[in-house]
Design an enzyme around this catalytic site. Structure first.
Site: not given
Length: 276
Positions: A2-3, A156
């Site tokens: 499940p996302e 980043r």
DNA sequence: CTTGCCCCCTGCACGC
DNA sequence: TGCGTGCAGGGGGCAA
């Protein structure tokens, strides 16, 4: 697993069956999932009525009347929740039951046991427990903006796919949707987050919203372990554009051939022609 | 501080 | 048929 769309689908499906119902008995058949189950804490829910069922990130939350407790459920990779009659025969890996006051029970099955079941305290109804502190914005709420994603990307060097899967940056984007979202936005999964220009970040925000919204509308994706509470499957798997399509022609540009590449230990799929 | 690696666990598909 | 290998949707801890 499940996302976000799957958890949202589960919350929506469970809500009418749980709100107003009283939990009569909690029964756990394993000592631990990802963490040890606190049986005493789970027993505190017995006799309490569910007042709300909702989702935050990939957590399902059940709120109760008459106590300042919430039940936190995370489905991990293989968790599934079903409603069934109390007498329903037990199948494999069905680890926890919450018996209701109407003869039904909520049953958690989780073969890999990466899930989480925890009773947490809150101060007032509607509050989130301290366990969920530190989660980033909900992708479908207005708080998730171009500028907050840009701030997370700035400086980043890690791959953008890895960054959008970081729940401190934005919640709910798992491995399947990360590939889907980047494909839609025309961005390669492996490029350093800090190299993205503002226009592409804006495009990515739109793609995250669009893909997740479409997946919720379709009732989630089914690969192996996810199925809706009523046992029906989600339909989003048919809509997947790149995930698990290595070697196939790109459905977006019809020119590239989808590649699979492992990024920080997770399979990633992209079109080398239309994703740059 | 940032990042990548490893681990938790079971089931399944695949190749020999 | 039977066994070994690699892979699977999450996320936390740790070490470089």
């Amino acid at each position: 697993m499940p996302e976000l769309p799957e958890v949202e689908t589960v919350a929506t499906a469970l809500r009418p069956h749980l709100v107003g119902r009283r939990v009569m008995r909690v029964c756990a058949r394993v000592e631990r999932l990802r963490e040890p189950l606190d049986m005493q804490a789970l027993a505190r829910l017995e006799g309490e009525a569910v007042t709300a069922v909702y989702r935050r990130a990939k957590y399902l939350l059940l709120e109760f009347a008459g106590c300042r407790l919430v039940l936190l459920i995370h489905l991990g990779m293989s968790g599934r929740l079903r409603l069934a009659p109390v007498c329903h025969p037990l199948a494999g890996h069905e680890h926890v039951d919450w018996e209701l006051d109407n003869g039904n029970l909520l049953r958690l099955r989780d073969p890999r046991r990466f899930g989480l079941v925890k009773v947490a305290e809150i101060v007032a109804p509607g509050d989130l427990p301290a366990e969920l502190d530190g989660l980033g914005p909900e992708p479908l709420e207005p708080e998730f903006t171009d500028s907050c994603l840009a701030a997370a990307c700035r400086g980043r060097r890690r791959p953008i796919k890895n960054l959008i899967m970081d729940s401190r940056v934005v919640v709910g984007v798992g491995n399947i949707y990360a590939s889907e979202v980047l494909h839609r936005a025309g961005i390669r999964p492996g490029i350093p987050a800090g190299d993205l220009r503002p226009a592409r970040i804006a495009r990515l925000v739109v793609a995250i919203r669009t893909v997740l919204t479409a997946a919720i509308a379709a009732g989630g994706t089914t690969i192996n372990d996810f199925a809706g509470v009523d046992g029906r499957e989600g339909y989003f798997s048919r809509e997947l554009q790149v995930y698990a399509r290595a070697g196939e022609r790109c459905l977006r540009c019809r020119r590239g051939c989808i590649r699979r590449e492992v990024l920080v230990g997770r399979a990633s799929y992209y079109c080398p022609v239309c994703q740059r």
